[in-house]
Design an enzyme around this catalytic site. Structure first.
Site, PDB file in Angstrom:
ATOM      1  N   ARG A  34       0.830  -1.216   0.000  1.00  0.00           N
ATOM      2  CA  ARG A  34       0.000   0.000   0.000  1.00  0.00           C
ATOM      3  C   ARG A  34       0.858   1.257   0.000  1.00  0.00           C
ATOM      4  O   ARG A  34       0.438   2.297  -0.478  1.00  0.00           O
ATOM      5  CB  ARG A  34      -0.921   0.019   1.226  1.00  0.00           C
ATOM      6  CG  ARG A  34      -2.045  -0.988   1.191  1.00  0.00           C
ATOM      7  CD  ARG A  34      -2.661  -1.145   2.551  1.00  0.00           C
ATOM      8  NE  ARG A  34      -1.650  -1.577   3.526  1.00  0.00           N
ATOM      9  CZ  ARG A  34      -1.858  -1.737   4.816  1.00  0.00           C
ATOM     10  NH1 ARG A  34      -3.044  -1.474   5.316  1.00  0.00           N
ATOM     11  NH2 ARG A  34      -0.892  -2.143   5.619  1.00  0.00           N
ATOM     12  N   TYR A 152      -5.290 -13.980  15.406  1.00  0.00           N
ATOM     13  CA  TYR A 152      -4.137 -14.047  14.489  1.00  0.00           C
ATOM     14  C   TYR A 152      -3.773 -15.508  14.223  1.00  0.00           C
ATOM     15  O   TYR A 152      -3.566 -15.913  13.065  1.00  0.00           O
ATOM     16  CB  TYR A 152      -2.941 -13.276  15.070  1.00  0.00           C
ATOM     17  CG  TYR A 152      -1.705 -13.410  14.200  1.00  0.00           C
ATOM     18  CD1 TYR A 152      -1.659 -12.824  12.936  1.00  0.00           C
ATOM     19  CD2 TYR A 152      -0.594 -14.149  14.624  1.00  0.00           C
ATOM     20  CE1 TYR A 152      -0.541 -12.968  12.114  1.00  0.00           C
ATOM     21  CE2 TYR A 152       0.528 -14.289  13.818  1.00  0.00           C
ATOM     22  CZ  TYR A 152       0.555 -13.701  12.559  1.00  0.00           C
ATOM     23  OH  TYR A 152       1.652 -13.846  11.750  1.00  0.00           O
ATOM     24  N   LYS A 156      -3.658 -17.816  10.659  1.00  0.00           N
ATOM     25  CA  LYS A 156      -2.512 -18.576  10.132  1.00  0.00           C
ATOM     26  C   LYS A 156      -2.822 -20.071  10.060  1.00  0.00           C
ATOM     27  O   LYS A 156      -2.264 -20.786   9.220  1.00  0.00           O
ATOM     28  CB  LYS A 156      -1.262 -18.275  10.963  1.00  0.00           C
ATOM     29  CG  LYS A 156      -0.768 -16.826  10.776  1.00  0.00           C
ATOM     30  CD  LYS A 156      -0.425 -16.510   9.313  1.00  0.00           C
ATOM     31  CE  LYS A 156       0.114 -15.113   9.104  1.00  0.00           C
ATOM     32  NZ  LYS A 156       0.513 -14.846   7.718  1.00  0.00           N
ATOM     33  N   LEU A 184       9.696 -16.185  15.375  1.00  0.00           N
ATOM     34  CA  LEU A 184       9.988 -14.763  15.631  1.00  0.00           C
ATOM     35  C   LEU A 184      10.918 -14.182  14.566  1.00  0.00           C
ATOM     36  O   LEU A 184      12.070 -14.600  14.458  1.00  0.00           O
ATOM     37  CB  LEU A 184      10.698 -14.608  16.973  1.00  0.00           C
ATOM     38  CG  LEU A 184       9.896 -14.778  18.261  1.00  0.00           C
ATOM     39  CD1 LEU A 184      10.846 -14.662  19.457  1.00  0.00           C
ATOM     40  CD2 LEU A 184       8.797 -13.732  18.358  1.00  0.00           C
ATOM     41  N   THR A 187      10.903  -7.613  12.248  1.00  0.00           N
ATOM     42  CA  THR A 187      10.508  -6.763  11.109  1.00  0.00           C
ATOM     43  C   THR A 187       9.646  -5.650  11.709  1.00  0.00           C
ATOM     44  O   THR A 187       9.732  -5.387  12.905  1.00  0.00           O
ATOM     45  CB  THR A 187       9.656  -7.579  10.113  1.00  0.00           C
ATOM     46  OG1 THR A 187       8.487  -8.045  10.825  1.00  0.00           O
ATOM     47  CG2 THR A 187      10.396  -8.777   9.547  1.00  0.00           C
TER      48      THR A 187
HETATM   49  P1  NDP Z   1       5.953  -6.212   8.143  1.00  0.00           P
HETATM   50  O1  NDP Z   1       4.977  -5.409   8.924  1.00  0.00           O
HETATM   51  O2  NDP Z   1       7.373  -5.806   8.156  1.00  0.00           O
HETATM   52  O3  NDP Z   1       5.463  -6.334   6.626  1.00  0.00           O
HETATM   53  C1  NDP Z   1       4.119  -6.573   6.307  1.00  0.00           C
HETATM   54  C2  NDP Z   1       3.896  -6.313   4.839  1.00  0.00           C
HETATM   55  O4  NDP Z   1       2.514  -6.607   4.523  1.00  0.00           O
HETATM   56  C3  NDP Z   1       4.138  -4.856   4.465  1.00  0.00           C
HETATM   57  O5  NDP Z   1       4.864  -4.807   3.263  1.00  0.00           O
HETATM   58  C4  NDP Z   1       2.745  -4.306   4.265  1.00  0.00           C
HETATM   59  O6  NDP Z   1       2.783  -3.332   3.227  1.00  0.00           O
HETATM   60  C5  NDP Z   1       1.971  -5.528   3.801  1.00  0.00           C
HETATM   61  N1  NDP Z   1       0.543  -5.402   4.082  1.00  0.00           N
HETATM   62  C6  NDP Z   1      -0.075  -5.413   5.279  1.00  0.00           C
HETATM   63  N2  NDP Z   1      -1.392  -5.225   5.135  1.00  0.00           N
HETATM   64  C7  NDP Z   1      -1.617  -5.089   3.801  1.00  0.00           C
HETATM   65  C8  NDP Z   1      -2.762  -4.859   3.018  1.00  0.00           C
HETATM   66  N3  NDP Z   1      -3.983  -4.749   3.570  1.00  0.00           N
HETATM   67  N4  NDP Z   1      -2.634  -4.773   1.674  1.00  0.00           N
HETATM   68  C9  NDP Z   1      -1.416  -4.892   1.107  1.00  0.00           C
HETATM   69  N5  NDP Z   1      -0.290  -5.114   1.781  1.00  0.00           N
HETATM   70  C10 NDP Z   1      -0.389  -5.206   3.124  1.00  0.00           C
HETATM   71  O7  NDP Z   1       5.802  -7.699   8.708  1.00  0.00           O
HETATM   72  P2  NDP Z   1       6.485  -9.080   8.266  1.00  0.00           P
HETATM   73  O8  NDP Z   1       7.403  -8.900   7.141  1.00  0.00           O
HETATM   74  O9  NDP Z   1       6.994  -9.707   9.489  1.00  0.00           O
HETATM   75  O10 NDP Z   1       5.181  -9.875   7.816  1.00  0.00           O
HETATM   76  C11 NDP Z   1       5.040 -10.504   6.558  1.00  0.00           C
HETATM   77  C12 NDP Z   1       4.240 -11.785   6.725  1.00  0.00           C
HETATM   78  O11 NDP Z   1       4.965 -12.676   7.572  1.00  0.00           O
HETATM   79  C13 NDP Z   1       2.870 -11.607   7.380  1.00  0.00           C
HETATM   80  O12 NDP Z   1       1.940 -12.427   6.703  1.00  0.00           O
HETATM   81  C14 NDP Z   1       3.089 -12.117   8.803  1.00  0.00           C
HETATM   82  O13 NDP Z   1       1.904 -12.593   9.376  1.00  0.00           O
HETATM   83  C15 NDP Z   1       4.085 -13.216   8.548  1.00  0.00           C
HETATM   84  N6  NDP Z   1       4.877 -13.643   9.687  1.00  0.00           N
HETATM   85  C16 NDP Z   1       5.656 -12.745  10.379  1.00  0.00           C
HETATM   86  C17 NDP Z   1       6.396 -13.180  11.457  1.00  0.00           C
HETATM   87  C18 NDP Z   1       7.213 -12.252  12.289  1.00  0.00           C
HETATM   88  O14 NDP Z   1       7.592 -12.642  13.431  1.00  0.00           O
HETATM   89  N7  NDP Z   1       7.574 -11.067  11.817  1.00  0.00           N
HETATM   90  C19 NDP Z   1       6.390 -14.600  11.842  1.00  0.00           C
HETATM   91  C20 NDP Z   1       5.528 -15.424  11.065  1.00  0.00           C
HETATM   92  C21 NDP Z   1       4.818 -14.965  10.004  1.00  0.00           C
HETATM   93  P3  NDP Z   1       2.021  -1.921   3.247  1.00  0.00           P
HETATM   94  O15 NDP Z   1       1.909  -1.477   4.670  1.00  0.00           O
HETATM   95  O16 NDP Z   1       2.854  -1.046   2.376  1.00  0.00           O
HETATM   96  O17 NDP Z   1       0.703  -2.252   2.627  1.00  0.00           O
HETATM   97  C1  8X3 Z   2       4.378 -14.278  13.835  1.00  0.00           C
HETATM   98  C2  8X3 Z   2       5.039 -15.102  14.874  1.00  0.00           C
HETATM   99  O1  8X3 Z   2       4.829 -15.941  17.253  1.00  0.00           O
HETATM  100  O2  8X3 Z   2       4.647 -13.541  16.871  1.00  0.00           O
HETATM  101  O3  8X3 Z   2       3.484 -15.029  13.096  1.00  0.00           O
HETATM  102  O4  8X3 Z   2       2.868 -15.022  16.241  1.00  0.00           O
HETATM  103  S1  8X3 Z   2       4.295 -14.891  16.374  1.00  0.00           S
END
Ligand code: NDP
Ligand code: 8X3
Length: 252
Positions: A34, A152, A156, A184, A187
């Site tokens: 976005r 959440y 998942k 974990l 980011t």
């Molecule tokens: P970030 O917040 O760093 O990145 C999230 C990304 O998702 C951003 O680029 C954001 O872009 C995009 N996003 C969120 N909502 C929307 C939307 N409605 N439309 C389009 N884009 C969207 O988090 P992560 O990189 O950590 O997360 C990425 C994925 O990894 C997620 O699915 C998360 O659940 C998963 N994950 C993360 C973990 C963690 O510990 N960090 C562990 C396990 C899974 P923008 O805001 O520009 O739209």
């Molecule tokens: C992100 C990992 O453990 O914070 O999906 O839910 S946790």
């Protein structure tokens, strides 16, 4: 002809790591998110390194905007080889009986419905071409609920179910389907979860060396670049001192 990877949520974290890793590996890219400015900066950097990059700015929760963005793709850009369904988020860590309904709706609309919209729009062409790979970013949170994380975690778990379901539905084709489940990863995830409370976000990673977006990108790329007859169905990727969604050894 270079392969094309479409990565949702490329403006930050895991998605940004994937964009850089796929570009280094010789893919051309369609990157989405976005936040237009961040997306444009990243696209410029990657173009400078030799990749061809198309950026699409839309919210995955907005079905019409998603359809419009994808139907703007022309020629070879319609032939997506790898879809990385990464865009997603957690909001809040409240008990289920005290949670915020708007936060729940946002998580469900993004993590489940947004991912399904992308899949529904892109996979038919993969089936038609008899090639392609869908890589969904699930989570260790999908394996079992943890305190305050029920919705959440449910999203998942749903990612696991729709990933497994898609794998069944395309088993007669050469399309591959993968669920990558990180633990974990440091980011913007926790900053988003705690609505900008940086101290609370930092405390999530205290006393443990967390994974990085690049660590997860390496695994995503490994799955994408595996030989065509190899389907990496599911990968759980944890920091060394994390055992599962709730057991984390922290040094004080
Ligand atoms: P970030 O917040 O760093 O990145 C999230 C990304 O998702 C951003 O680029 C954001 O872009 C995009 N996003 C969120 N909502 C929307 C939307 N409605 N439309 C389009 N884009 C969207 O988090 P992560 O990189 O950590 O997360 C990425 C994925 O990894 C997620 O699915 C998360 O659940 C998963 N994950 C993360 C973990 C963690 O510990 N960090 C562990 C396990 C899974 P923008 O805001 O520009 O739209
Ligand atoms: C992100 C990992 O453990 O914070 O999906 O839910 S946790």
């Amino acid at each position: 002809m270079k392969k094309i990877a479409l990565i949702t949520g490329a403006t930050s974290g895991i998605g940004e790591g994937c964009a850089r890793a796929f570009a280094r590996s010789g893919y051309d890219l369609i990157l989405t998110g976005r936040r237009k400015e961040l997306l444009c900066q990243l696209c410029d950097n990657l173009r400078a390194s030799g990749a061809e990059v198309v950026s699409l700015v839309f919210d995955v929760r907005d079905r019409k905007a998603t359809e419009a963005a994808l139907s703007s793709l022309q020629g070879r850009w319609r032939d997506i080889d790898v879809l990385v369904n990464n865009a997603g988020l957690a909001l809040g860590l409240d008990k289920e009986y005290e949670g915020n309904l708007d936060d729940w709706e946002t998580m469900i609309d993004t993590n489940i419905k947004g991912l399904l919209t992308m899949t529904r729009l892109i996979v038919p062409r993969m089936v038609e071409r008899n090639r392609g790979h869908v890589i969904n970013i699930g989570s260790v949170a999908g394996d079992a609920a943890y305190a305050g994380g029920s919705v959440y975690c449910a999203t998942k778990s749903a990612v696991k179910a729709v990933t497994d379901g898609l794998r069944i539905d395309v088993a007669h084709t050469a399309v591959r389907v993968t669920n990558i489940k990180p633990g974990l990863v440091e980011t913007n995830f926790s900053r988003v979860r705690f609505h900008g409370d940086n101290d609370r976000a930092d405390s999530v990673y205290k006393g443990i060396e967390p994974l990085t977006g690049d660590d997860i990108a390496d695994v995503v790329l490994y799955a994408a670049n595996a030989p065509e007859h190899v389907q990496i169905a599911e990968v759980l990727v944890l920091a060394t001192h994390q055992a599962n969604g709730t057991v984390i050894h922290r040094e004080n």
